[in-house]
Design a protein around this motif. Structure first.
Motif, PDB file in Angstrom:
ATOM      1  N   THR A 121       0.976  -1.276  -0.032  1.00 17.93           N
ATOM      2  CA  THR A 121       0.111   0.097   0.019  1.00 17.93           C
ATOM      3  C   THR A 121       0.865   1.364  -0.261  1.00 17.93           C
ATOM      4  OG1 THR A 121      -0.173   0.255   2.379  1.00 17.93           O
ATOM      5  CG2 THR A 121      -1.586  -1.202   1.344  1.00 17.93           C
ATOM      6  N   LYS A 122       0.389   2.360  -0.060  1.00 18.06           N
ATOM      7  CA  LYS A 122       1.168   3.600  -0.151  1.00 18.06           C
ATOM      8  C   LYS A 122       2.013   3.899   1.361  1.00 18.06           C
ATOM      9  CE  LYS A 122       1.327   8.494  -0.590  1.00 18.06           C
ATOM     10  NZ  LYS A 122       0.619   9.733  -1.037  1.00 18.06           N
ATOM     11  N   TYR A 123       1.865   3.368   2.259  1.00 16.09           N
ATOM     12  CA  TYR A 123       2.960   3.277   3.549  1.00 16.09           C
ATOM     13  C   TYR A 123       3.038   2.110   4.115  1.00 16.09           C
ATOM     14  CZ  TYR A 123       1.773   8.366   3.069  1.00 16.09           C
ATOM     15  OH  TYR A 123       1.616   9.456   2.740  1.00 16.09           O
ATOM     16  N   HIS A 124       2.421   0.974   3.749  1.00 18.32           N
ATOM     17  CA  HIS A 124       2.745  -0.293   4.469  1.00 18.32           C
ATOM     18  C   HIS A 124       2.981  -1.649   3.640  1.00 18.32           C
ATOM     19  CE1 HIS A 124       0.258   1.973   7.171  1.00 18.32           C
ATOM     20  NE2 HIS A 124       1.039   1.380   8.174  1.00 18.32           N
ATOM     21  N   SER A 173      -8.176 -17.494  -0.134  1.00 15.28           N
ATOM     22  CA  SER A 173      -7.986 -18.719   0.220  1.00 15.28           C
ATOM     23  C   SER A 173      -8.544 -19.569  -0.747  1.00 15.28           C
ATOM     24  CB  SER A 173      -8.256 -18.900   1.701  1.00 15.28           C
ATOM     25  OG  SER A 173      -9.737 -18.902   1.460  1.00 15.28           O
ATOM     26  N   ASP A 174      -8.502 -20.905  -0.474  1.00 12.15           N
ATOM     27  CA  ASP A 174      -9.202 -22.181  -0.954  1.00 12.15           C
ATOM     28  C   ASP A 174     -10.707 -21.564  -1.297  1.00 12.15           C
ATOM     29  OD1 ASP A 174      -6.859 -23.574  -1.828  1.00 12.15           O
ATOM     30  OD2 ASP A 174      -7.266 -24.883  -0.440  1.00 12.15           O
ATOM     31  N   ARG A 175     -11.344 -21.175  -0.220  1.00  9.73           N
ATOM     32  CA  ARG A 175     -12.725 -21.062  -0.060  1.00  9.73           C
ATOM     33  C   ARG A 175     -13.328 -19.581  -0.171  1.00  9.73           C
ATOM     34  NH1 ARG A 175     -13.193 -24.170   5.465  1.00  9.73           N
ATOM     35  NH2 ARG A 175     -11.879 -26.016   4.828  1.00  9.73           N
ATOM     36  N   GLN A 176     -12.456 -18.539   0.162  1.00  8.70           N
ATOM     37  CA  GLN A 176     -13.029 -17.265   0.415  1.00  8.70           C
ATOM     38  C   GLN A 176     -12.211 -16.185  -0.266  1.00  8.70           C
ATOM     39  OE1 GLN A 176     -13.840 -16.795   4.540  1.00  8.70           O
ATOM     40  NE2 GLN A 176     -15.812 -17.906   4.404  1.00  8.70           N
ATOM     41  N   LEU A 177     -12.660 -15.041  -0.735  1.00  9.14           N
ATOM     42  CA  LEU A 177     -11.861 -13.864  -1.177  1.00  9.14           C
ATOM     43  C   LEU A 177     -12.183 -12.751  -0.234  1.00  9.14           C
ATOM     44  CD1 LEU A 177     -10.260 -12.502  -3.565  1.00  9.14           C
ATOM     45  CD2 LEU A 177     -12.534 -12.172  -4.674  1.00  9.14           C
ATOM     46  N   PHE A 178     -11.281 -11.782   0.152  1.00 11.66           N
ATOM     47  CA  PHE A 178     -11.430 -10.779   1.006  1.00 11.66           C
ATOM     48  C   PHE A 178     -10.811  -9.446   0.552  1.00 11.66           C
ATOM     49  CE2 PHE A 178     -10.923 -14.408   3.672  1.00 11.66           C
ATOM     50  CZ  PHE A 178     -12.070 -14.390   4.631  1.00 11.66           C
ATOM     51  N   GLU A 179     -11.589  -8.581   0.461  1.00 14.07           N
ATOM     52  CA  GLU A 179     -10.988  -7.196   0.039  1.00 14.07           C
ATOM     53  C   GLU A 179     -10.501  -6.489   1.186  1.00 14.07           C
ATOM     54  OE1 GLU A 179     -12.047  -2.814  -2.072  1.00 14.07           O
ATOM     55  OE2 GLU A 179     -13.582  -4.478  -1.830  1.00 14.07           O
ATOM     56  N   LEU A 180      -9.146  -6.000   1.087  1.00 13.43           N
ATOM     57  CA  LEU A 180      -8.543  -5.293   2.359  1.00 13.43           C
ATOM     58  C   LEU A 180      -8.572  -4.031   2.130  1.00 13.43           C
ATOM     59  CD1 LEU A 180      -5.126  -7.424   2.696  1.00 13.43           C
ATOM     60  CD2 LEU A 180      -7.325  -7.561   3.879  1.00 13.43           C
ATOM     61  N   GLU A 181      -9.060  -3.193   3.154  1.00 17.20           N
ATOM     62  CA  GLU A 181      -9.233  -1.625   2.764  1.00 17.20           C
ATOM     63  C   GLU A 181      -8.366  -1.064   3.952  1.00 17.20           C
ATOM     64  OE1 GLU A 181     -13.016   1.375   3.222  1.00 17.20           O
ATOM     65  OE2 GLU A 181     -13.217  -0.532   2.298  1.00 17.20           O
ATOM     66  N   ALA A 182      -7.742  -0.176   3.475  1.00 14.55           N
ATOM     67  CA  ALA A 182      -6.807   0.710   4.245  1.00 14.55           C
ATOM     68  C   ALA A 182      -7.537   2.242   4.626  1.00 14.55           C
ATOM     69  CB  ALA A 182      -5.563   1.224   3.489  1.00 14.55           C
ATOM     70  N   ASP A 183      -8.136   2.081   6.019  1.00 11.97           N
ATOM     71  CA  ASP A 183      -8.684   3.230   6.354  1.00 11.97           C
ATOM     72  C   ASP A 183      -7.932   4.145   6.897  1.00 11.97           C
ATOM     73  OD1 ASP A 183     -11.062   4.697   6.517  1.00 11.97           O
ATOM     74  OD2 ASP A 183     -11.370   3.894   8.623  1.00 11.97           O
ATOM     75  N   GLN A 184      -7.864   5.642   6.683  1.00 15.84           N
ATOM     76  CA  GLN A 184      -6.928   6.590   7.160  1.00 15.84           C
ATOM     77  C   GLN A 184      -5.425   5.894   7.303  1.00 15.84           C
ATOM     78  OE1 GLN A 184      -8.771   7.845  10.542  1.00 15.84           O
ATOM     79  NE2 GLN A 184     -10.342   8.910   9.455  1.00 15.84           N
TER      80      GLN A 184
END
Length: 194
Positions: A121-124, A173-184
């Motif tokens: 991400t921009k900072y991580h 993963s094999d079963r699921q998809l997660f969206e990661l959101e960087a808040d502030q």
């Protein structure tokens, strides 16, 4: 065994000789990474036109700037690079005493195992391990967040991916998809730059 980062300049890789390859070696690390990854992104501090390389190696993430413009010496990358260490698992218990020779007790502990995947991400930097995911600051290399992965619920983790424009991050993963959101994400960045 180890692995190396090479930098070639020119219109094509055709016609390279072993001598050219030896001259092109920029950095070498002493430990292979089973899940190598090389990403380029804008610098999060300093000149907004500076691009940084982030190379997932067996000992950590090698981070360095790309020279712009390339100087007369032909060096493509800034030196020395930084190594961003992998965060240790909270489950790891390092034994500092006990058996072994005196020489083995004086050696530094082996670094934590390399992650399966990384995303920027921009900072991580986000790392995905077999048992957890972790977020590390690109500025001070400190662990910001770490969470265990629930294999029974989500299935074995497989990787991290960014969309083409780099605006969204996905953990799957094999079963699921997660969206990661960087808040502030940048809210405490100014403290690190003082």
């Amino acid at each position: 065994a180890g692995c190396g980062l090479y930098a070639f300049m020119g219109p094509s890789l055709e016609g390279l000789t072993p001598r050219d390859t030896a001259k092109a070696l920029v950095y070498e690390v002493p430990r292979d990474c089973p899940h190598g990854d090389l990403q380029v992104q804008q610098s999060c501090i300093g000149d907004c036109y500076t691009k940084n390389i982030f190379w997932l190696t067996g000992v950590g993430v090698l981070s360095c700037g790309i020279k712009n413009p390339i100087e007369a010496d032909g060096a493509v990358l800034e030196s020395p690079p930084n190594i961003i260490p992998f965060p240790a698992s909270p489950k790891d218990h390092v034994r500092r005493h006990g058996g072994g020779s005196l020489a083995s007790q004086l050696l530094p502990p082996e670094p934590p195992p390399a992650p399966m995947s990384m995303a920027l991400t921009k900072y991580h930097i986000i790392f995905l391990f077999h048992d957890r995911w972790a977020v590390v600051s690109r500025i001070d290399y400190e662990l910001v967040q770490q969470q265990d992965w629930a294999k029974a619920t989500h299935g074995p983790p497989r990787g991290l991916a960014a969309d083409v424009h780099g605006e969204r991050l996905w953990m799957y993963s094999d079963r699921q998809l997660f969206e990661l959101e960087a808040d502030q994400e940048d809210r405490n960045t100014w403290l690190l730059l003082l």
